[in-house]
Design a protein around this motif. Sequence first.
Motif, PDB file in Angstrom:
ATOM      1  N   GLU A   1       0.830  -1.204   0.000  1.00  0.00           N
ATOM      2  CA  GLU A   1       0.000   0.000   0.000  1.00  0.00           C
ATOM      3  C   GLU A   1       0.864   1.254   0.000  1.00  0.00           C
ATOM      4  OE1 GLU A   1      -2.497   0.830   3.464  1.00  0.00           O
ATOM      5  OE2 GLU A   1      -4.210   0.764   2.092  1.00  0.00           O
ATOM      6  N   GLN A   2       1.974   1.182   0.753  1.00  0.00           N
ATOM      7  CA  GLN A   2       2.894   2.328   0.805  1.00  0.00           C
ATOM      8  C   GLN A   2       3.502   2.594  -0.574  1.00  0.00           C
ATOM      9  OE1 GLN A   2       6.375   1.669   3.193  1.00  0.00           O
ATOM     10  NE2 GLN A   2       6.792   3.835   3.432  1.00  0.00           N
ATOM     11  N   GLN A   3       3.925   1.518  -1.270  1.00  0.00           N
ATOM     12  CA  GLN A   3       4.530   1.681  -2.592  1.00  0.00           C
ATOM     13  C   GLN A   3       3.517   2.149  -3.630  1.00  0.00           C
ATOM     14  OE1 GLN A   3       7.815   1.487  -3.238  1.00  0.00           O
ATOM     15  NE2 GLN A   3       7.982   1.245  -1.023  1.00  0.00           N
ATOM     16  N   GLN A   4       2.296   1.602  -3.535  1.00  0.00           N
ATOM     17  CA  GLN A   4       1.292   1.929  -4.538  1.00  0.00           C
ATOM     18  C   GLN A   4       0.829   3.372  -4.440  1.00  0.00           C
ATOM     19  OE1 GLN A   4      -1.658  -1.097  -3.865  1.00  0.00           O
ATOM     20  NE2 GLN A   4      -0.845  -2.390  -5.482  1.00  0.00           N
ATOM     21  N   ASN A   5       0.956   3.969  -3.292  1.00  0.00           N
ATOM     22  CA  ASN A   5       0.486   5.337  -3.119  1.00  0.00           C
ATOM     23  C   ASN A   5       1.592   6.376  -3.265  1.00  0.00           C
ATOM     24  OD1 ASN A   5      -2.392   5.060  -2.615  1.00  0.00           O
ATOM     25  ND2 ASN A   5      -1.781   3.931  -0.811  1.00  0.00           N
ATOM     26  N   LYS A   6       2.800   5.941  -3.639  1.00  0.00           N
ATOM     27  CA  LYS A   6       3.848   6.894  -3.975  1.00  0.00           C
ATOM     28  C   LYS A   6       3.587   7.390  -5.386  1.00  0.00           C
ATOM     29  CE  LYS A   6       7.726   5.286  -1.138  1.00  0.00           C
ATOM     30  NZ  LYS A   6       9.098   4.694  -1.165  1.00  0.00           N
ATOM     31  N   LEU A   7       3.293   8.658  -5.532  1.00  0.00           N
ATOM     32  CA  LEU A   7       2.901   9.198  -6.835  1.00  0.00           C
ATOM     33  C   LEU A   7       4.020   9.038  -7.842  1.00  0.00           C
ATOM     34  CD1 LEU A   7       1.103  12.473  -5.734  1.00  0.00           C
ATOM     35  CD2 LEU A   7       0.114  10.225  -6.161  1.00  0.00           C
ATOM     36  N   GLY A   8       3.704   8.340  -8.922  1.00  0.00           N
ATOM     37  CA  GLY A   8       4.651   8.213 -10.023  1.00  0.00           C
ATOM     38  C   GLY A   8       5.746   7.204  -9.811  1.00  0.00           C
ATOM     39  N   SER A   9       5.739   6.462  -8.708  1.00  0.00           N
ATOM     40  CA  SER A   9       6.773   5.463  -8.499  1.00  0.00           C
ATOM     41  C   SER A   9       6.538   4.289  -9.432  1.00  0.00           C
ATOM     42  CB  SER A   9       6.766   4.989  -7.053  1.00  0.00           C
ATOM     43  OG  SER A   9       5.665   4.117  -6.819  1.00  0.00           O
ATOM     44  N   PHE A  10       7.501   3.359  -9.471  1.00  0.00           N
ATOM     45  CA  PHE A  10       7.383   2.208 -10.369  1.00  0.00           C
ATOM     46  C   PHE A  10       6.122   1.412 -10.063  1.00  0.00           C
ATOM     47  CE2 PHE A  10       8.113  -2.158 -11.619  1.00  0.00           C
ATOM     48  CZ  PHE A  10       8.643  -2.029 -12.888  1.00  0.00           C
ATOM     49  N   TYR A  11       5.781   1.297  -8.773  1.00  0.00           N
ATOM     50  CA  TYR A  11       4.620   0.495  -8.370  1.00  0.00           C
ATOM     51  C   TYR A  11       3.381   1.341  -8.164  1.00  0.00           C
ATOM     52  CZ  TYR A  11       8.215  -2.979  -7.473  1.00  0.00           C
ATOM     53  OH  TYR A  11       9.266  -3.840  -7.603  1.00  0.00           O
ATOM     54  N   GLU A  12       3.459   2.603  -8.491  1.00  0.00           N
ATOM     55  CA  GLU A  12       2.357   3.527  -8.227  1.00  0.00           C
ATOM     56  C   GLU A  12       1.050   2.993  -8.802  1.00  0.00           C
ATOM     57  OE1 GLU A  12       0.162   7.322  -9.686  1.00  0.00           O
ATOM     58  OE2 GLU A  12       0.678   5.426 -10.599  1.00  0.00           O
ATOM     59  N   ASN A  13       0.037   2.902  -7.936  1.00  0.00           N
ATOM     60  CA  ASN A  13      -1.256   2.367  -8.352  1.00  0.00           C
ATOM     61  C   ASN A  13      -2.343   2.998  -7.497  1.00  0.00           C
ATOM     62  OD1 ASN A  13      -2.903   0.777  -9.933  1.00  0.00           O
ATOM     63  ND2 ASN A  13      -2.867  -0.948  -8.512  1.00  0.00           N
ATOM     64  N   ASN A  14      -2.276   4.329  -7.376  1.00  0.00           N
ATOM     65  CA  ASN A  14      -3.204   4.986  -6.467  1.00  0.00           C
ATOM     66  C   ASN A  14      -4.580   5.098  -7.099  1.00  0.00           C
ATOM     67  OD1 ASN A  14      -3.094   7.109  -8.244  1.00  0.00           O
ATOM     68  ND2 ASN A  14      -2.192   8.570  -6.807  1.00  0.00           N
ATOM     69  N   THR A  15      -5.437   5.849  -6.475  1.00  0.00           N
ATOM     70  CA  THR A  15      -6.835   5.914  -6.879  1.00  0.00           C
ATOM     71  C   THR A  15      -7.024   6.246  -8.351  1.00  0.00           C
ATOM     72  OG1 THR A  15      -7.274   6.797  -4.691  1.00  0.00           O
ATOM     73  CG2 THR A  15      -9.028   6.989  -6.314  1.00  0.00           C
ATOM     74  N   ILE A  16      -6.445   7.338  -8.771  1.00  0.00           N
ATOM     75  CA  ILE A  16      -6.686   7.804 -10.133  1.00  0.00           C
ATOM     76  C   ILE A  16      -6.057   6.863 -11.153  1.00  0.00           C
ATOM     77  CG2 ILE A  16      -6.472   9.761 -11.697  1.00  0.00           C
ATOM     78  CD1 ILE A  16      -8.244  10.186  -9.214  1.00  0.00           C
ATOM     79  N   THR A  17      -4.861   6.340 -10.849  1.00  0.00           N
ATOM     80  CA  THR A  17      -4.217   5.410 -11.765  1.00  0.00           C
ATOM     81  C   THR A  17      -5.087   4.184 -11.999  1.00  0.00           C
ATOM     82  OG1 THR A  17      -2.043   6.126 -10.998  1.00  0.00           O
ATOM     83  CG2 THR A  17      -2.143   4.027 -12.152  1.00  0.00           C
ATOM     84  N   GLN A  18      -5.599   3.580 -10.925  1.00  0.00           N
ATOM     85  CA  GLN A  18      -6.429   2.390 -11.072  1.00  0.00           C
ATOM     86  C   GLN A  18      -7.771   2.727 -11.721  1.00  0.00           C
ATOM     87  OE1 GLN A  18      -5.355  -0.807 -10.234  1.00  0.00           O
ATOM     88  NE2 GLN A  18      -7.155  -1.297 -11.475  1.00  0.00           N
ATOM     89  N   LEU A  19      -8.288   3.900 -11.398  1.00  0.00           N
ATOM     90  CA  LEU A  19      -9.546   4.321 -12.001  1.00  0.00           C
ATOM     91  C   LEU A  19      -9.394   4.449 -13.519  1.00  0.00           C
ATOM     92  CD1 LEU A  19     -12.434   5.428 -11.926  1.00  0.00           C
ATOM     93  CD2 LEU A  19     -11.472   7.679 -11.409  1.00  0.00           C
ATOM     94  N   ILE A  20      -8.305   5.075 -13.968  1.00  0.00           N
ATOM     95  CA  ILE A  20      -8.072   5.217 -15.414  1.00  0.00           C
ATOM     96  C   ILE A  20      -7.958   3.842 -16.065  1.00  0.00           C
ATOM     97  CG2 ILE A  20      -6.421   6.015 -17.153  1.00  0.00           C
ATOM     98  CD1 ILE A  20      -5.790   8.358 -15.270  1.00  0.00           C
ATOM     99  N   TYR A  21      -7.244   2.944 -15.410  1.00  0.00           N
ATOM    100  CA  TYR A  21      -7.099   1.581 -15.945  1.00  0.00           C
ATOM    101  C   TYR A  21      -8.473   0.935 -16.149  1.00  0.00           C
ATOM    102  CZ  TYR A  21      -5.431  -3.215 -16.463  1.00  0.00           C
ATOM    103  OH  TYR A  21      -5.178  -4.475 -16.937  1.00  0.00           O
ATOM    104  N   ASP A  22      -9.338   1.048 -15.148  1.00  0.00           N
ATOM    105  CA  ASP A  22     -10.671   0.455 -15.252  1.00  0.00           C
ATOM    106  C   ASP A  22     -11.496   1.120 -16.350  1.00  0.00           C
ATOM    107  OD1 ASP A  22     -10.191  -1.355 -13.196  1.00  0.00           O
ATOM    108  OD2 ASP A  22     -10.843   0.035 -11.649  1.00  0.00           O
TER     109      ASP A  22
END
Length: 482
Positions: free
Chosen positions: A185-206
């Motif tokens: 969760e810590q890695q996914q919420n780092k904006l723009g990191s390699f593992y970044e997968n925060n709200t907007i990123t996942q929303l765009i994917y969906d």
Amino acid sequence: MVVAEFSRLGMSKEYIKNVLEKFDDHLNIDHNNRIIFSGRFGIGKSYFLNKFFEDESYKQKYFPIFLNPINYSIASNEDIFELLKFDILFQILSKDVIKFENLKFSKGNLLHQYFSNKFLEDFVSTTDLIGENIMEEQTSGSFGLLKNLGKLIGKISEVSVKDFENFKDQIQKNPELQAINEFLEQQQNKLGSFYENNTITQLIYDLIKNIENITTKKTVLIIDDLDRIDPEHIFRILNVFSAHVREEENKFGIEKVVLVCDLKNIKNIYHHFYGEHVDFFGYINKFYSIEPYEYSNKDYALKFKSEYYSEKYIDWENIRLLGFLFSDAIAKNFITARQLFNMDFSKKSVTDYYENFFRDRSIAVFEGARVSNFNEHRETYALLATTIYYFGSSTNFSKYVNQADFEVLLFEFEKSFVDIFSFLDFKQPKNDNNIYKTNYDFNYRFDSMGIELIPNSREIKKSDIKKVLLDAIKQYDNIIFN
């Protein structure tokens, strides 16, 4: 191969169709998911891409998302990727495509609760980050965007809290799973990191997957003017998109990413930024899947000579000369893609204009004086008038003449050149077999057969060819007809 529709452009569609098909073929190469679309500044890259995705044939195949990072020039390097994401989201919501009642969010990573509790907070904070000018540009007159945004928020609020609570309980009962979850969760919420997968990123994917399922189109992200932004922003965008490639899937699940730039500019910026001896090829080749796509106006020019030298008009030298001039000017970007898309450069159309300008020109007025029997110069007048019409102005044609290489001109179009010179000298009374001096490095002899240049026209300097043409343009501009 898809055949583009250009009914409104008449015969000139043949020139354009070939270039569109060439790019479509490149897009459809297997595993060609990341494309660098390269061409020099001012050649019409953006105009071409807009026309490509607007064409009815290709509109059925692709769902384009255009971004222009030059709008983010005031943002810090850390903000750039966030702005790109919100730009993508705005564009998706502006198009009435999403079926919100069928929208399903990804499961398994606490995303449901994050959407429920954090979406509005993230959306509002990044909206502030974008700034008023970009917001106004994206939302101006777009009721559809606001309507779809409301639908999206409504869908998010319907997420089942019970499903999330059950999942959370399982994690909290197992300390090892909880530790792993906290790290992810810590890695996914780092904006723009390699593992970044925060709200907007996942929303765009969906949303992207929803679009692909509904439309059956290939999503294409076009990032324009990449070489016109701050160098740090260039390499930030490049690195983010290259780092998020997993098993050939692009960031956000977008099928194809097209980076638009002049690759030579990117190379110069790279060496200036990182040093002259740092390997640019080793860096850049991970940003495209196959090879850079080199966009050039030369692609439009390929058909010109073959058409203008064929069949009916093979003996009409001025028509062939027009074909040579237009082909050369297009290849050198003096006639742009925009002009090609909006004017008919076919031989038929050009010949129609030539014949219209060729009509009776018995009496002309030049420098306030009447010139009788101007008809003997109407071929040259029609040549100049047609050329200037297609170049857009005498100024544009003069700019081309100043930079063109006319070595071929006298070998293939000697009669046309002699006629142009004669047009310049139409006020000079002439007697048979007299030799006349000129303002150029050649003289001429006049007899009943016409004008003979001295020395032979093929020995005339290229600089004099340009002078004659430039003077002819000026003279043309000062001729009027009663």
